[in-house]
Design an enzyme around this catalytic site. Structure first.
Site, short mmCIF file in Angstrom:
data_model
loop_
_atom_site.label_atom_id
_atom_site.label_comp_id
_atom_site.label_asym_id
_atom_site.label_seq_id
_atom_site.Cartn_x
_atom_site.Cartn_y
_atom_site.Cartn_z
CE LYS A 56 -7.68 -2.69 -41.14
NZ LYS A 56 -9.10 -2.38 -40.93
CG ASP A 115 -18.51 -7.76 -52.23
OD1 ASP A 115 -17.64 -7.28 -51.47
OD2 ASP A 115 -18.26 -8.59 -53.13
CG LEU A 116 -18.83 -2.69 -47.77
CD1 LEU A 116 -18.48 -2.43 -46.31
CD2 LEU A 116 -19.57 -1.48 -48.36
CG ASP A 136 -21.06 -7.98 -42.54
OD1 ASP A 136 -20.58 -8.79 -43.35
OD2 ASP A 136 -20.52 -7.70 -41.46
CE1 TYR A 153 -6.22 -6.19 -41.61
CE2 TYR A 153 -4.31 -5.57 -40.30
CZ TYR A 153 -5.67 -5.79 -40.40
OH TYR A 153 -6.48 -5.59 -39.30
N GLY A 171 -17.33 -10.56 -34.85
CA GLY A 171 -16.16 -9.93 -34.24
C GLY A 171 -16.44 -8.60 -33.55
N GLY A 217 -13.71 -5.39 -42.53
CA GLY A 217 -12.32 -5.49 -42.97
C GLY A 217 -11.93 -6.94 -43.17
P1 NAD Z 1 -14.27 -10.26 -38.36
O1 NAD Z 1 -13.83 -11.11 -39.49
O2 NAD Z 1 -14.96 -10.91 -37.23
O3 NAD Z 1 -15.21 -9.07 -38.88
C1 NAD Z 1 -15.10 -8.50 -40.15
C2 NAD Z 1 -16.47 -8.12 -40.67
O4 NAD Z 1 -16.32 -7.53 -41.96
C3 NAD Z 1 -17.39 -9.36 -40.81
O5 NAD Z 1 -18.67 -9.07 -40.30
C4 NAD Z 1 -17.40 -9.58 -42.31
O6 NAD Z 1 -18.55 -10.25 -42.80
C5 NAD Z 1 -17.29 -8.12 -42.83
N1 NAD Z 1 -16.83 -8.09 -44.22
C6 NAD Z 1 -15.74 -8.72 -44.74
N2 NAD Z 1 -15.67 -8.52 -46.07
C7 NAD Z 1 -16.73 -7.72 -46.39
C8 NAD Z 1 -17.20 -7.19 -47.62
N3 NAD Z 1 -16.59 -7.44 -48.79
N4 NAD Z 1 -18.30 -6.41 -47.60
C9 NAD Z 1 -18.96 -6.18 -46.42
N5 NAD Z 1 -18.56 -6.67 -45.24
C10 NAD Z 1 -17.46 -7.44 -45.22
O7 NAD Z 1 -12.97 -9.51 -37.87
P2 NAD Z 1 -12.71 -8.33 -36.82
O8 NAD Z 1 -11.37 -8.63 -36.26
O9 NAD Z 1 -13.86 -8.11 -35.92
O10 NAD Z 1 -12.53 -7.10 -37.80
C11 NAD Z 1 -13.22 -5.86 -37.65
C12 NAD Z 1 -12.27 -4.75 -38.02
O11 NAD Z 1 -11.23 -4.65 -37.04
C13 NAD Z 1 -11.55 -4.95 -39.36
O12 NAD Z 1 -11.50 -3.72 -40.05
C14 NAD Z 1 -10.15 -5.38 -38.94
O13 NAD Z 1 -9.18 -5.10 -39.91
C15 NAD Z 1 -9.99 -4.55 -37.69
N6 NAD Z 1 -8.93 -5.02 -36.81
C16 NAD Z 1 -8.96 -6.27 -36.30
C17 NAD Z 1 -7.90 -6.69 -35.48
C18 NAD Z 1 -7.87 -8.07 -34.90
O14 NAD Z 1 -6.82 -8.47 -34.37
N7 NAD Z 1 -8.93 -8.83 -34.96
C19 NAD Z 1 -6.84 -5.83 -35.19
C20 NAD Z 1 -6.85 -4.55 -35.73
C21 NAD Z 1 -7.90 -4.16 -36.53
#
Ligand code: NAD
Length: 259
Positions: free
Chosen positions: A159, A42-43, A33, A155, A13, A72
């Site tokens: 945030k 594992d965060l 990650d 969520y 992502g 996240g």
């Molecule tokens: P994504 O699922 O592609 O990426 C999330 C990443 O977090 C992945 O690489 C995953 O492996 C890692 N992760 C999850 N749990 C974990 C853990 N326990 N320990 C370590 N790593 C962990 O999703 P994304 O949309 O790219 O999310 C990235 C950030 O953007 C997040 O914080 C998300 O909340 C935020 N965000 C996303 C959106 C959206 O619409 N996609 C909107 C607002 C904010």
């Protein structure tokens, strides 16, 4: 000259897009990650957070030009308290853990919040528990709520707490030479978002949101990673304590009188 960054959530992502851009311009990126990373941690667990911070210190003893707390989870993940654990405690503990390293190079820290941070129908007591560092209390409260309430509060609440934590701490960080900011993306087409849209509890709310973005349609990870790059770079050198909405005007439309 090549720079050194660390980040969480670089496997997929938004984080993966940022990692690729930094690597393409020749910068070193230390990724934490749960999968596909230099530091697997594992965060959601205190032990994983410690391993992440120790791993970054071991790899960048001379300091970091920047750190991005991007990992996240979406509102559909079970148990719902895991969302609090990763999205708030995973973010704050890693930022605190690398603050000194970023200070050495007078660098920039970006916390990835969300435009969900503004949603005002979430429980204030839960947000206060997060901000007070009461992980057990916040998580216990979340896991007692019904599915929708638990996911939305975990969520949006986590945030919001991240954005508030950034606002409260940015002046101190700035005095130590570190620019601390948050980015608040709107809906972006990633695995997280697709998982929430596919979930029957969140499908309606997510689909409604996706269909009402004034700029037209969801964003893609590239749009958010470009903004994070700006926040890391010297181009944003006077920016500290900001929460930057990058959401196609969705927040402006929903909360026109708040900024
Ligand atoms: P994504 O699922 O592609 O990426 C999330 C990443 O977090 C992945 O690489 C995953 O492996 C890692 N992760 C999850 N749990 C974990 C853990 N326990 N320990 C370590 N790593 C962990 O999703 P994304 O949309 O790219 O999310 C990235 C950030 O953007 C997040 O914080 C998300 O909340 C935020 N965000 C996303 C959106 C959206 O619409 N996609 C909107 C607002 C904010």
């Amino acid at each position: 000259m090549s720079k050194t960054y660390a980040m969480t959530g670089g496997a997929t992502g938004i984080g993966a897009s940022l990692k690729e851009k930094l690597q393409q311009r020749g910068d070193r990126v230390i990724v934490v990650d749960i999968v596909d990373a230099e530091i697997i941690a594992d965060l959601s667990q205190p032990e994983g957070r410690r391993e992440a911070v120790l791993g970054i210190h071991a790899r960048a003893p001379d300091g970091l030009d920047g750190f991005v707390a991007c990992a996240g989870l979406g509102p559909h993940i079970e148990p719902k308290s895991t969302i609090d654990r990763v999205n708030y405690f995973g973010v704050v503990s890693t930022i605190e853990g690398v603050r000194e390293l970023v200070g050495i190079k007078r660098g920039s820290i970006v916390a990835v919040s969300s435009n969900s941070a503004h949603m005002d129908d979430v429980d204030a007591g839960h947000i206060n528990a997060l901000l007070a560092g009461d992980e057990a209390g916040a998580c216990e409260w979340i896991d007692k709520q019904g599915d929708y309430e638990a996911g939305a509060n975990a969520y949006c609440g986590s945030k919001r707490a991240v954005a508030l934590w950034v606002r409260r701490n940015a002046p101190d960080y700035a005095r130590a030479g570190v620019r601390l900011n948050a980015i608040a993306p709107g809906m972006v087409d990633t695995a997280l978002n697709r998982g929430a849209i596919a979930d029957e509890v969140f499908r309606d709310a997510m689909t409604r949101n996706a269909n009402t973005i004034p700029l037209g349609g969801m964003g893609d990870p590239d749009m958010i990673s470009d903004a994070i790059l700006f926040m890391l770079d010297d181009a944003s050198r006077f920016m500290a304590g900001s929460v930057l909405f990058v959401d196609g005007a969705q927040d402006a439309e929903t909360y026109p009188d708040t900024f």
